[in-house]
Design an enzyme around this catalytic site. Sequence first.
Site, short mmCIF file in Angstrom:
data_model
loop_
_atom_site.label_atom_id
_atom_site.label_comp_id
_atom_site.label_asym_id
_atom_site.label_seq_id
_atom_site.Cartn_x
_atom_site.Cartn_y
_atom_site.Cartn_z
N ASP A 13 -19.94 -54.36 34.80
CA ASP A 13 -19.34 -55.40 35.55
C ASP A 13 -20.50 -56.23 34.99
O ASP A 13 -20.22 -57.14 36.42
CB ASP A 13 -19.63 -54.45 36.32
N LYS A 16 -18.44 -59.90 31.70
CA LYS A 16 -17.97 -60.43 30.00
C LYS A 16 -17.49 -61.23 30.08
O LYS A 16 -17.45 -62.13 29.05
CB LYS A 16 -18.91 -58.99 29.45
N GLY A 40 -13.06 -53.30 32.49
CA GLY A 40 -11.51 -54.62 33.03
C GLY A 40 -12.91 -55.79 33.65
O GLY A 40 -13.69 -56.01 34.19
N HIS A 41 -12.09 -56.16 32.34
CA HIS A 41 -13.06 -58.15 32.07
C HIS A 41 -12.15 -58.95 33.14
O HIS A 41 -10.76 -58.80 33.32
CB HIS A 41 -12.94 -58.09 31.29
N GLN A 221 -18.16 -51.95 29.02
CA GLN A 221 -19.11 -51.63 29.88
C GLN A 221 -20.49 -52.15 29.69
O GLN A 221 -20.63 -53.36 29.75
CB GLN A 221 -19.34 -50.04 29.42
N ARG A 300 -13.79 -48.92 43.20
CA ARG A 300 -14.25 -48.19 44.10
C ARG A 300 -15.43 -49.19 43.91
O ARG A 300 -15.40 -50.51 43.34
CB ARG A 300 -14.85 -47.59 43.01
#
Length: 423
Positions: A13, A16, A40-41, A221, A300
């Site tokens: 997170d 990137k 999730g980019h 990641q 989250r």
Amino acid sequence: MKVDVLLGLQWGDEGKGKVVDVLTPRYDVVARFQGGPNAGHTLEFEGQKYVLRSIPSGIFQGNKVNIIGNGVVLDPSLFKAEAEALEASGHPLKERLHISKKAHLILPTHRILDAAYEAAKGAAKVGTTGKGIGPTYTDKVSRTGLRVGDILCHFEEKYAAAKARHEQILKSLNYEYDITELEKQWLEGIEYLRTFHLVDSEHEINNLLKDGKSVLCEGAQGTMLDVDFGSYPFVTSSNTICAGACTGLGLGPNKIGEVYGIMKAYCTRVGAGPFPTELFDETGKTIRALGHEYGAVTGRERRCGWVDLVALRYSIMVNGVTQLILMKSDVLDAFDTIKACVAYKVNGEEIDYFPYDITEGVEPIYVEMPGWKTDMTKMTSEDEFPEEFNAYISFLEEQLGTPVKIVSVGPDREQTIERYTEK
């Protein structure tokens, strides 16, 4: 030609996607080398926000070649939904995106197994995204997985055998499930996948280098989630470090050029696992609120804390980082005091290196610096940086032994400042 590698140095997170998008105009090719739809980019530009899960973040910048490498695990149904959403928003994919035949497929039963395994762990659960990543990499390592190239030959037989094997495991776990809708969407995704360029990506990427093309390798990641070097067992199932670009794309180590390490001005983590600098007070909540720290895939809440220079020095070492990119500096604009962890106290002993186990008994040792108390989101040049922020950057460079090349002062691609430019 050599490839440049871009990866996260913390627990993911780090931003990137935005940086790949910013750097892509300098490259001919962007290649994703590991991970799956658990990534999730997030990218923001021209008033729009996009979240990419499997597709490389260079997809928006003109007619660049984008490659999903062999180290990636791909869910056809999620890929179809992601790709169709991009195409509907006016971003053509078919001519830009190439997919490795050696990339492994996430099956519907992989996702069910992911949920079953987590349920069986109870309080010891790792906190996966539930996307089937771990079970897919498990099958890959145990040599029982299905790959993208398998959809071209005797696929129905191969899929049936893999499904039956997984169903036996689920039966032994007494896990109840309904695969009907998952499988329907997945098979539709398989047909959609057939319409793309399915390539031998290791040959393609090396031939592109021979032809003088420039390549940016995109990681997912973060380093502290690496299956070998992260905070095991609370890690992902792939090699998120620079070496993963070699195994995830078929590149020799001598092909690596610059290594861009991305870090936040503070630190976050999603899911379970140790986090030495985590803040449980109002400061942590404030960072979360100001930084909009919620998972791009899961939604989250991210756990928030001060920057951890012990972990960052370790990440820089194992990756061979040559340049740092500092993200979300603007989130700390309002703080009177900024803290940074420079060492740990473990069992009463002060250490400045990252130890084998950080699950308990690790106390962060902080230094404090004055905050810059300035809104940096409108700044366009390093000449505008307040003195206190320049001091913070100099401190990071001294502690980490690596130059900070790029500073992000907001989520939009335009809110990106390159340092050390010629005057």
